[in-house]
Design a protein around this motif. Structure first.
Motif, PDB file in Angstrom:
ATOM      1  N   ASN A  85       0.805  -1.223   0.000  1.00  0.00           N
ATOM      2  CA  ASN A  85       0.000   0.000   0.000  1.00  0.00           C
ATOM      3  C   ASN A  85       0.839   1.275   0.000  1.00  0.00           C
ATOM      4  OD1 ASN A  85      -2.362  -1.421  -0.087  1.00  0.00           O
ATOM      5  ND2 ASN A  85      -2.804  -1.250   2.094  1.00  0.00           N
ATOM      6  N   CYS A  86       2.160   1.143   0.024  1.00  0.00           N
ATOM      7  CA  CYS A  86       3.027   2.312  -0.098  1.00  0.00           C
ATOM      8  C   CYS A  86       3.070   2.815  -1.540  1.00  0.00           C
ATOM      9  CB  CYS A  86       4.448   1.985   0.365  1.00  0.00           C
ATOM     10  SG  CYS A  86       4.567   1.549   2.123  1.00  0.00           S
ATOM     11  N   VAL A 135      -4.765   0.303  -2.388  1.00  0.00           N
ATOM     12  CA  VAL A 135      -4.883   1.736  -2.106  1.00  0.00           C
ATOM     13  C   VAL A 135      -6.097   2.318  -2.823  1.00  0.00           C
ATOM     14  CG1 VAL A 135      -3.741   3.978  -2.346  1.00  0.00           C
ATOM     15  CG2 VAL A 135      -2.407   1.958  -1.754  1.00  0.00           C
ATOM     16  N   SER A 185       0.753   4.845   4.833  1.00  0.00           N
ATOM     17  CA  SER A 185       1.066   3.418   4.883  1.00  0.00           C
ATOM     18  C   SER A 185       2.547   3.173   5.110  1.00  0.00           C
ATOM     19  CB  SER A 185       0.621   2.737   3.582  1.00  0.00           C
ATOM     20  OG  SER A 185      -0.782   2.807   3.418  1.00  0.00           O
ATOM     21  N   CYS A 245       4.451   0.325   7.392  1.00  0.00           N
ATOM     22  CA  CYS A 245       5.442  -0.554   6.783  1.00  0.00           C
ATOM     23  C   CYS A 245       6.742  -0.537   7.582  1.00  0.00           C
ATOM     24  CB  CYS A 245       5.686  -0.117   5.342  1.00  0.00           C
ATOM     25  SG  CYS A 245       6.947  -1.075   4.494  1.00  0.00           S
TER      26      CYS A 245
END
Length: 225
Positions: A165-166, A173, A198, A202
């Motif tokens: 989701n980064c 996302v 995010s 992480c």
């Protein structure tokens, strides 16, 4: 007589029960269902062809399985364990930590390099096992072997789940942004906002993973005293 259209289900059940060829059973069931529904054979074949072309990448994915079986048959697992066993101060925790960083960076940039079947099982797990035996100074027991399997699989899951989701354009996302934007007053939430927040999750997940795998190293070393 709408129930006649369910004949395809019956064909599949009977075919699987008789252990007939899976692909042939499914194709026959699809064709028969189309015919009893009033669809021409031309349209049925066109639908099957369109479905195959649309999902052709799945066929490419399936090619990995025999390839992995062949390279394992010719000693990839043993060579990976031997290689990592010759590295000074190697340990299962260090192997898992390094792979965690690699997996996180790859997922954050939406690069698919990992996978339990194609990467963990034939490569990372043997390397972690070889490093553990070198670090311990003795062969691992069955329980320790299973624990290392679990650690390597967990690192793959952590790296993929918490880092994907980064990447702002990741499907997860987009789903999160669409769900949040549906609520009144939350329309301002953008993909970049979700990805940016995010990153902190992480980083925390990566730190906790490194701590977890290195604590197992201490447990492994202590169990050999």
């Amino acid at each position: 007589m709408e129930y006649i259209k369910l004949v395809g289900i019956l064909i599949i059940v009977v075919g699987f029960a008789l252990k007939l060829d899976t692909l042939a059973v499914v194709l026959i069931a699809g064709i028969v269902t189309g015919l009893v529904s009033g669809i021409s054979i031309t349209d049925i074949l066109a639908t099957l062809g369109t479905g195959f072309v649309s999902n052709r990448l799945m066929s490419i994915f399936l090619i990995m399985f025999p390839v992995i079986a062949v390279i394992e048959r010719y000693g990839l697992k043993e060579r990976a364990a031997y290689l990592i066993g010759n590295i000074k101060n190697a340990s299962s925790g260090k192997v898992c930590s390094i792979y965690m960083f690699i997996r996180v960076l790859a997922s954050a940039f939406n690069i698919r390099i990992g996978g339990h079947v194609q990467f963990i099982r034939p490569l990372i797990y043997p390397m972690a096992l070889g490093a553990a035996e070198k670090y311990k100074g003795a062969p691992c027991t069955t329980e320790e072997d299973e624990a290392i399997k679990g650690l390597t699989a967990a690192v793959e899951n952590y790296g993929n789940f918490f880092a994907q989701n980064c990447f702002p354009a990741a499907s997860g996302v987009v789903l999160i942004q669409g769900t949040i934007a549906a609520f009144e007053g939350c329309e301002w939430v953008q993909l970049a906002d979700i990805a940016k927040n995010s990153i902190w999750i992480c980083v925390i997940a990566t730190i906790l993973t490194v701590v977890q795998v290195n604590l197992y190293d201490r447990k492994l070393k202590g169990g050999n005293k």
